[in-house]
Design a protein around this motif. Structure first.
Motif, short mmCIF file in Angstrom:
data_model
loop_
_atom_site.label_atom_id
_atom_site.label_comp_id
_atom_site.label_asym_id
_atom_site.label_seq_id
_atom_site.Cartn_x
_atom_site.Cartn_y
_atom_site.Cartn_z
N PRO A 12 16.67 2.75 -41.08
CA PRO A 12 15.90 3.55 -40.09
C PRO A 12 14.37 3.83 -40.60
O PRO A 12 13.31 3.60 -39.99
N LEU A 13 14.35 4.27 -41.88
CA LEU A 13 13.34 4.72 -42.55
C LEU A 13 12.26 3.36 -42.89
O LEU A 13 10.85 3.44 -42.69
N LEU A 14 12.88 2.33 -43.33
CA LEU A 14 12.22 1.20 -43.45
C LEU A 14 11.72 0.47 -42.15
O LEU A 14 10.35 0.10 -42.19
N ARG A 15 12.41 0.30 -41.28
CA ARG A 15 11.99 -0.24 -39.69
C ARG A 15 10.78 0.54 -39.19
O ARG A 15 9.80 0.11 -38.70
N ARG A 16 10.98 2.02 -39.28
CA ARG A 16 9.89 2.83 -38.95
C ARG A 16 8.59 2.61 -39.51
O ARG A 16 7.45 2.65 -39.09
N PHE A 17 8.80 2.61 -41.00
CA PHE A 17 7.14 2.28 -41.88
C PHE A 17 6.94 0.94 -41.43
O PHE A 17 5.77 1.09 -41.28
N GLU A 18 7.56 -0.05 -41.45
CA GLU A 18 7.15 -1.33 -40.87
C GLU A 18 6.47 -1.24 -39.62
O GLU A 18 5.37 -2.06 -39.50
N ILE A 19 7.05 -0.76 -38.67
CA ILE A 19 6.23 -0.66 -37.27
C ILE A 19 4.92 0.22 -37.58
O ILE A 19 3.82 -0.41 -37.10
N GLY A 20 4.73 1.23 -38.45
CA GLY A 20 3.56 1.89 -38.55
C GLY A 20 2.67 0.88 -39.20
O GLY A 20 1.19 0.70 -38.85
N LEU A 21 2.96 0.14 -40.04
CA LEU A 21 2.31 -0.69 -40.88
C LEU A 21 1.51 -1.99 -39.97
O LEU A 21 0.42 -2.17 -39.87
N PHE A 22 2.62 -2.61 -39.19
CA PHE A 22 2.30 -3.57 -38.11
C PHE A 22 0.96 -2.89 -37.15
O PHE A 22 0.02 -3.55 -36.81
N GLU A 23 1.31 -1.73 -36.73
CA GLU A 23 0.19 -1.16 -35.94
C GLU A 23 -1.03 -0.91 -36.52
O GLU A 23 -2.25 -1.30 -35.92
N GLU A 24 -1.29 -0.57 -37.98
CA GLU A 24 -2.28 -0.48 -38.52
C GLU A 24 -2.96 -1.75 -38.87
O GLU A 24 -4.34 -1.86 -38.82
N LEU A 25 -2.24 -2.91 -38.82
CA LEU A 25 -2.80 -4.08 -39.29
C LEU A 25 -3.26 -4.71 -38.08
O LEU A 25 -3.74 -5.86 -38.09
N GLY A 26 -3.06 -4.17 -36.95
CA GLY A 26 -3.08 -4.81 -35.55
C GLY A 26 -2.37 -6.14 -35.16
O GLY A 26 -2.80 -6.74 -34.22
N ILE A 27 -1.16 -5.92 -35.59
CA ILE A 27 -0.12 -6.84 -35.14
C ILE A 27 1.04 -6.07 -34.84
O ILE A 27 2.37 -6.42 -34.90
N ALA A 28 0.81 -5.29 -33.79
CA ALA A 28 1.89 -4.31 -33.35
C ALA A 28 3.00 -5.27 -32.42
O ALA A 28 2.09 -6.32 -31.80
#
Length: 248
Positions: free
Chosen positions: A123-139
């Motif tokens: 769950p930690l990794l998936r949540r971080f990946e989501i935050g990364l996608f959002e910051e990169l504009g690829i949510a």
């Protein structure tokens, strides 16, 4: 300039110098040079610890004048350590330099603190990946279909990188989707239900493909350190299928 941040990567440079990549609250990802004196010839700043750093220079490559740890944390081991290496690699590969990303910095800090405490890793990794996608504009949008229609819990959908969610009615798709999933899993993902086994299984497959696309197909070295298991459930047209009934 004084900043707070974490050491993401170090490597030898010239003589007594090393290159240090920092992920900071104030500046985002920063490339730096650190000169070590004779007593510190083999010493490098510790990873996974919050530091206060004094930086100098106006160019892309900064100079570290001083760096001091603000905390003493327990050492990460096993899969927690490998997971942190994985996060460091995707930060290095995908995050632009010298761009303040405070929300992603705070998410990284949250991740490291939870890894130290032995919290379940997936769950930690998936949540971080989501935050990364959002910051990169690829949510990833899982809250509605590509047309903006609300999701139906029992409807099977196909998820495409360009089109998002589309209802699937049994025909072979002209464009191969990343995954098939039912509306209940899609909605649970959109709601952030990270204790749900179906959501975690689907997100692992989806995020891997999403990252591969963002990386242009380049391999992440740190993946070889983490447990890897391909989807063992049903497939349609060789594409993984995720239905909630399979996880009850």
């Amino acid at each position: 300039m004084r900043v707070t941040g974490y050491v993401i990567h170090t490597r030898p440079f010239q003589d007594a110098k090393i290159l240090v990549d920092l992920f900071t609250k104030e500046l985002g990802l920063v490339r730096c040079v650190l000169r070590r004196n004779a007593k510190e010839a083999r010493a490098t700043p510790g990873s996974f610890l919050l530091h206060e750093i004094e930086l100098a220079g106006r160019g892309e490559l900064k100079t570290i004048r001083s760096i001091e740890a603000l905390e003493s944390g327990s050492t990460l081991q096993g899969n927690s350590l490998y997971s942190a290496f994985y996060v460091h690699e995707i930060i290095e590969r995908l995050v632009p330099t010298n761009l303040p990303l405070e929300s992603l910095f705070l998410l990284y800090q949250w991740l490291v603190n939870n890894l130290r405490q032995g919290v379940s890793i997936a769950p930690l990794l998936r949540r971080f990946e989501i935050g990364l996608f959002e910051e990169l504009g690829i949510a990833i949008n899982m809250a509605s279909t590509a047309r903006g229609d609300p999701l139906q819990p029992l409807q099977l959908y196909q998820f495409h990188a360009k089109f998002g969610l589309r209802p699937y009615f049994g025909d072979q798709p002209k464009v191969r989707p990343i995954i098939y999933l039912d509306g209940r899993i899609a909605q649970a993902y959109a709601d952030g239900k990270w204790t749900d086994k179906a959501v975690l299984a689907m997100a692992k497959e989806l995020h891997r493909a999403w990252l591969d696309n963002a990386l242009g197909g380049k391999t992440l070295k740190s993946r070889s350190l983490l447990p890897s298991r391909s989807h063992e459930g049903r497939r349609l047209w060789q594409v993984p299928v995720f239905e909630y009934k399979d996880y009850i």
